[in-house]
Scaffold this motif. Structure first.
Motif, PDB file in Angstrom:
ATOM      1  N   PRO A 285       0.572  -0.777   0.055  1.00  0.00           N
ATOM      2  CA  PRO A 285      -0.161   0.381  -0.308  1.00  0.00           C
ATOM      3  C   PRO A 285       0.847   1.151  -0.061  1.00  0.00           C
ATOM      4  O   PRO A 285       1.958   1.355   0.414  1.00  0.00           O
ATOM      5  N   ARG A 286       0.301   1.921  -0.589  1.00  0.00           N
ATOM      6  CA  ARG A 286       1.274   3.192  -0.179  1.00  0.00           C
ATOM      7  C   ARG A 286       0.577   3.636   1.163  1.00  0.00           C
ATOM      8  O   ARG A 286       1.625   4.798   1.620  1.00  0.00           O
ATOM      9  N   ILE A 287      -0.880   4.159   1.028  1.00  0.00           N
ATOM     10  CA  ILE A 287      -1.077   4.698   2.987  1.00  0.00           C
ATOM     11  C   ILE A 287      -1.953   3.575   3.524  1.00  0.00           C
ATOM     12  O   ILE A 287      -2.729   2.466   2.215  1.00  0.00           O
ATOM     13  N   ALA A 288      -2.051   2.803   4.553  1.00  0.00           N
ATOM     14  CA  ALA A 288      -2.700   2.114   4.800  1.00  0.00           C
ATOM     15  C   ALA A 288      -2.995   2.461   6.452  1.00  0.00           C
ATOM     16  O   ALA A 288      -2.481   3.108   7.053  1.00  0.00           O
ATOM     17  N   VAL A 289      -4.354   2.399   6.575  1.00  0.00           N
ATOM     18  CA  VAL A 289      -5.100   2.692   7.720  1.00  0.00           C
ATOM     19  C   VAL A 289      -5.212   0.761   8.410  1.00  0.00           C
ATOM     20  O   VAL A 289      -5.326   0.233   8.383  1.00  0.00           O
ATOM     21  N   ILE A 290      -5.164   1.348   9.657  1.00  0.00           N
ATOM     22  CA  ILE A 290      -5.095   0.200  10.606  1.00  0.00           C
ATOM     23  C   ILE A 290      -5.793   0.235  11.608  1.00  0.00           C
ATOM     24  O   ILE A 290      -5.352   1.534  12.109  1.00  0.00           O
ATOM     25  N   GLY A 291      -7.063  -0.668  11.864  1.00  0.00           N
ATOM     26  CA  GLY A 291      -8.085  -0.487  13.185  1.00  0.00           C
ATOM     27  C   GLY A 291      -7.230  -1.547  14.136  1.00  0.00           C
ATOM     28  O   GLY A 291      -7.246  -2.662  13.757  1.00  0.00           O
ATOM     29  N   VAL A 292      -6.767  -0.693  15.203  1.00  0.00           N
ATOM     30  CA  VAL A 292      -6.411  -1.841  16.606  1.00  0.00           C
ATOM     31  C   VAL A 292      -7.337  -2.373  16.976  1.00  0.00           C
ATOM     32  O   VAL A 292      -7.972  -1.266  17.387  1.00  0.00           O
TER      33      VAL A 292
ATOM     34  N   GLY B  57      -4.158   2.695  -3.859  1.00  0.00           N
ATOM     35  CA  GLY B  57      -3.148   2.487  -3.095  1.00  0.00           C
ATOM     36  C   GLY B  57      -3.431   2.079  -1.729  1.00  0.00           C
ATOM     37  O   GLY B  57      -2.294   1.842  -0.348  1.00  0.00           O
ATOM     38  N   THR B  58      -4.224   2.102  -0.853  1.00  0.00           N
ATOM     39  CA  THR B  58      -4.834   2.348   0.234  1.00  0.00           C
ATOM     40  C   THR B  58      -5.244   1.179   0.430  1.00  0.00           C
ATOM     41  O   THR B  58      -6.363  -0.084   0.304  1.00  0.00           O
ATOM     42  N   ARG B  59      -5.317   0.358   1.776  1.00  0.00           N
ATOM     43  CA  ARG B  59      -5.530  -0.842   1.980  1.00  0.00           C
ATOM     44  C   ARG B  59      -5.966  -0.759   3.496  1.00  0.00           C
ATOM     45  O   ARG B  59      -5.088  -0.201   4.622  1.00  0.00           O
ATOM     46  N   LEU B  60      -7.282  -1.096   3.947  1.00  0.00           N
ATOM     47  CA  LEU B  60      -7.597  -0.760   4.766  1.00  0.00           C
ATOM     48  C   LEU B  60      -7.316  -2.901   6.036  1.00  0.00           C
ATOM     49  O   LEU B  60      -7.325  -3.332   4.884  1.00  0.00           O
TER      50      LEU B  60
ATOM     51  N   PRO C   7       3.031  -6.000  17.913  1.00  0.00           N
ATOM     52  CA  PRO C   7       3.302  -5.552  17.373  1.00  0.00           C
ATOM     53  C   PRO C   7       3.570  -6.314  15.856  1.00  0.00           C
ATOM     54  O   PRO C   7       3.950  -4.594  15.075  1.00  0.00           O
ATOM     55  N   THR C   8       4.255  -6.777  15.852  1.00  0.00           N
ATOM     56  CA  THR C   8       4.714  -7.908  14.612  1.00  0.00           C
ATOM     57  C   THR C   8       3.711  -7.367  13.886  1.00  0.00           C
ATOM     58  O   THR C   8       3.372  -7.266  12.514  1.00  0.00           O
ATOM     59  N   ARG C   9       2.602  -7.926  13.679  1.00  0.00           N
ATOM     60  CA  ARG C   9       1.516  -7.004  13.433  1.00  0.00           C
ATOM     61  C   ARG C   9       0.683  -6.085  12.749  1.00  0.00           C
ATOM     62  O   ARG C   9       1.175  -5.450  11.488  1.00  0.00           O
ATOM     63  N   LEU C  10       1.377  -5.399  13.528  1.00  0.00           N
ATOM     64  CA  LEU C  10       0.956  -3.724  13.121  1.00  0.00           C
ATOM     65  C   LEU C  10       2.256  -3.174  12.404  1.00  0.00           C
ATOM     66  O   LEU C  10       2.416  -2.945  10.786  1.00  0.00           O
ATOM     67  N   ILE C  11       3.680  -3.609  12.557  1.00  0.00           N
ATOM     68  CA  ILE C  11       4.773  -3.163  10.993  1.00  0.00           C
ATOM     69  C   ILE C  11       4.420  -4.016  10.616  1.00  0.00           C
ATOM     70  O   ILE C  11       4.444  -3.024   9.280  1.00  0.00           O
ATOM     71  N   ASN C  12       4.149  -5.614  10.314  1.00  0.00           N
ATOM     72  CA  ASN C  12       3.969  -5.863   9.048  1.00  0.00           C
ATOM     73  C   ASN C  12       2.260  -4.659   8.367  1.00  0.00           C
ATOM     74  O   ASN C  12       1.844  -5.021   6.980  1.00  0.00           O
ATOM     75  N   ALA C  13       1.572  -5.137   8.819  1.00  0.00           N
ATOM     76  CA  ALA C  13       0.475  -3.663   7.923  1.00  0.00           C
ATOM     77  C   ALA C  13       0.838  -2.700   7.682  1.00  0.00           C
ATOM     78  O   ALA C  13       0.094  -2.718   6.318  1.00  0.00           O
TER      79      ALA C  13
ATOM     80  N   ASP D 268       3.742   4.739   2.720  1.00  0.00           N
ATOM     81  CA  ASP D 268       4.536   5.818   2.868  1.00  0.00           C
ATOM     82  C   ASP D 268       3.531   7.449   4.033  1.00  0.00           C
ATOM     83  O   ASP D 268       4.268   7.974   4.402  1.00  0.00           O
ATOM     84  N   LEU D 269       2.396   6.292   4.328  1.00  0.00           N
ATOM     85  CA  LEU D 269       1.862   7.146   5.116  1.00  0.00           C
ATOM     86  C   LEU D 269       0.832   5.972   5.647  1.00  0.00           C
ATOM     87  O   LEU D 269       0.461   5.083   5.363  1.00  0.00           O
ATOM     88  N   ALA D 270       0.703   5.727   7.559  1.00  0.00           N
ATOM     89  CA  ALA D 270       0.463   4.922   7.477  1.00  0.00           C
ATOM     90  C   ALA D 270      -0.610   5.079   9.237  1.00  0.00           C
ATOM     91  O   ALA D 270      -0.339   6.317   9.662  1.00  0.00           O
ATOM     92  N   ILE D 271      -2.441   4.929   8.770  1.00  0.00           N
ATOM     93  CA  ILE D 271      -2.769   6.077   9.923  1.00  0.00           C
ATOM     94  C   ILE D 271      -3.479   5.071  10.851  1.00  0.00           C
ATOM     95  O   ILE D 271      -4.650   3.538  10.040  1.00  0.00           O
TER      96      ILE D 271
END
Length: 168
Positions: free
Chosen positions: A8-15, A45-48, A55-61, A66-69
């Protein structure tokens, strides 16, 4: 949930965790973005992604983004449930892990420190943290936290529109 390209160019990650009441706020916000995508498409290029925040799942996500939200629940004392915090990686607050800011057994600061050590930080990291009231077992958000979902979705859409060429 995983919508879009492999890198992704942009990753939006819900924790969070849907079975710990307000701890599900990050998931609710990312699910809301996915539902709105039909009417208001996300930039190419945005991945939800939804994760428990390990932590390792966050890093992989966020790897290669370019941007992680990141959207998560936060415990703050004194608490004001539903209050929204918007933080960026370069904020000094992320230099040292803070145990009291996470509703999980580890902190986002821990994941950031690990990613920094491994050279796997995203280009930029933007965090939305919603103060929570109830993280007991069960489903459903408390009223104040539920009321924060739509405003955070709107703010993330604004962030994405400002980063996307021609609003794409």
């Amino acid at each position: 949930m995983d919508v879009s390209p492999a890198t992704p160019r942009i990753a939006v990650i819900g924790v969070g965790n849907d079975y710990r009441r307000d701890d599900g706020v990050g998931w609710a916000i990312v699910a809301g973005l996915a539902q709105r995508e039909v009417q208001r498409p996300l930039p190419h290029g945005t991945r939800l992604t939804l994760t428990d925040g390990e932590p390792t799942r966050l890093i992989n996500a966020w790897e290669g983004a370019d941007l992680a939200i990141l959207v998560d629940a936060a415990r703050v004392r004194p608490a004001r449930p539903g209050r929204i915090h918007r933080l960026q990686l370069h904020d000094d607050r992320w230099r040292t892990p803070h145990r009291e800011t996470s509703s999980h057994g580890f902190t986002l600061g821990d994941a950031v420190q690990l990613a920094r050590t491994l050279g796997r930080l995203p280009g930029a990291l933007l965090v939305y943290a919603v103060e929570v009231a109830d993280t007991s077992h069960g489903t459903g958000l408390s009223p104040h936290v539920s009321a924060a979902v739509e405003p955070v979705i709107a703010r993330i859409q604004e962030d994405l529109a400002h980063r996307s060429p021609a609003g794409q």
